[in-house]
Design an enzyme around this catalytic site. Structure first.
Site, mmCIF file in Angstrom:
data_model
loop_
_atom_site.group_PDB
_atom_site.id
_atom_site.type_symbol
_atom_site.label_atom_id
_atom_site.label_comp_id
_atom_site.label_asym_id
_atom_site.label_seq_id
_atom_site.Cartn_x
_atom_site.Cartn_y
_atom_site.Cartn_z
ATOM 1 N N SER A 85 0.834 -1.199 0.000
ATOM 2 C CA SER A 85 0.000 0.000 0.000
ATOM 3 C C SER A 85 0.876 1.260 0.000
ATOM 4 O O SER A 85 1.706 1.433 -0.879
ATOM 5 C CB SER A 85 -0.969 -0.048 1.184
ATOM 6 O OG SER A 85 -1.995 0.895 1.021
ATOM 7 N N ASP A 132 -5.650 -3.898 -2.068
ATOM 8 C CA ASP A 132 -4.607 -3.538 -1.116
ATOM 9 C C ASP A 132 -4.063 -4.778 -0.405
ATOM 10 O O ASP A 132 -4.811 -5.535 0.217
ATOM 11 C CB ASP A 132 -5.204 -2.572 -0.086
ATOM 12 C CG ASP A 132 -4.165 -1.886 0.777
ATOM 13 O OD1 ASP A 132 -3.265 -2.573 1.284
ATOM 14 O OD2 ASP A 132 -4.266 -0.662 0.962
#
Length: 294
Positions: free
Chosen positions: A44, A158
């Site tokens: 991320s 993510d």
């Protein structure tokens, strides 16, 4: 046998939204101390900061993000009516490509792996080749916020939903130390001044847009929609989930060293707090170096 540089590092950069700006301060302090970051595994925001550093553009990125205000953040959010996410994500990536350049991961001078998650097969996906920003876009695809990314026949989101501190990609690195940064550490009081704590959250404008979006989807109980922030609930739930998973992963695969940033350092979209969050990362890195005398 090939010798190992006594100051060579594999750096693992965790997920946590704007808290990831602390990664910048940490990288800067490690570099000042003479350590050589030879490998980066990021998830991320960790993939974003790590990828920008590997491309040699961290100073330019730091200067850019330090100039952020609330309106800049909102201007980068291309809200969409797609049912798989509130934000398309193209504007952010296009802006970053203009700043950093479109690079191939295999051409970077530092080994780099971005970690995303395959939501259909419930497994991590390590991306260590191809377009740098395609890899970053997949890794930052926070569910319900960013639209998932199509990658080799699968949809990726993510990586933090499965592994917020992705140490495993560094297992075979021939470096002296593995240093991991966890952005989901327990809450600490008095991190910043009371003035900053009382500021209106940077994501308040986005929250209003989310409320408007929800109201257009649900025409029923408007009072319930206004009284409960689904954005806040999702944000806190994701933080709690990541914190729990990070503790389990770190216990199972402990790095040589760990630097922790409290999860209350800033909100997920509070990129306008770049200066204090970067300095927090620098302070934690300096304390770490003094404590361990590396």
């Amino acid at each position: 046998m090939e010798s190992i540089d006594s100051k060579s590092i594999s750096l693992v950069l965790g997920s946590g939204g704007a808290r990831g700006l602390a990664h910048i301060g940490i990288i800067n302090e490690l570099s000042k101390a003479g350590y050589h970051i030879e490998s980066i595994s990021g998830c991320s925001i960790g993939a974003l900061i790590g990828g920008v550093y590997a491309a040699g553009k961290l100073p330019e990125f730091e200067a850019w993000v330090r100039a952020f205000d609330r309106s800049d953040i909102l201007s980068l959010l291309d809200l969409t009516w797609r049912p798989d996410g509130l934000v398309k994500g193209d504007k952010i990536i296009e802006t970053l490509i203009e700043l950093v350049g479109d690079r191939k991961i295999e051409d970077l001078p530092i080994r780099f792996t971005a970690v995303a998650a395959n939501i259909d097969e419930e497994k991590e996906v390590w991306i260590s080749s191809g377009s740098l920003f395609d890899a970053i876009r997949a890794s930052i695809s926070l569910p319900l916020f960013f639209s998932p990314v199509a990658y080799q026949g699968a949809f990726l989101v993510d990586g933090g939903i499965l592994n917020p501190v992705p140490i495993a990609p560094t297992f075979h690195d021939r470096t002296e130390h593995t240093i991991a940064v966890n952005l989901g550490a327990p809450v600490e009081q008095d991190l910043f001044s009371s003035t900053q704590d009382q500021e209106e959250p940077a994501d308040s404008g986005f929250r209003e847009k989310v409320h408007s979006f929800i109201e257009r989807l649900y025409k029923g109980d408007q009072e319930e929609v206004r009284s409960v922030s689904m954005y806040d609930v999702a944000n806190q739930a994701f933080d709690s989930m990541q914190g729990s998973i990070a503790r389990q992963k770190l216990a199972a695969y402990p790095p040589d060293f760990l630097i922790e940033i409290p999860r209350n350092a800033c909100g997920i979209l509070e990129f306008h707090k770049a200066a204090p969050v970067i300095e927090l990362g620098a302070q934690r890195a300096r304390h770490f170096l003094e404590l361990h005398r590396l």
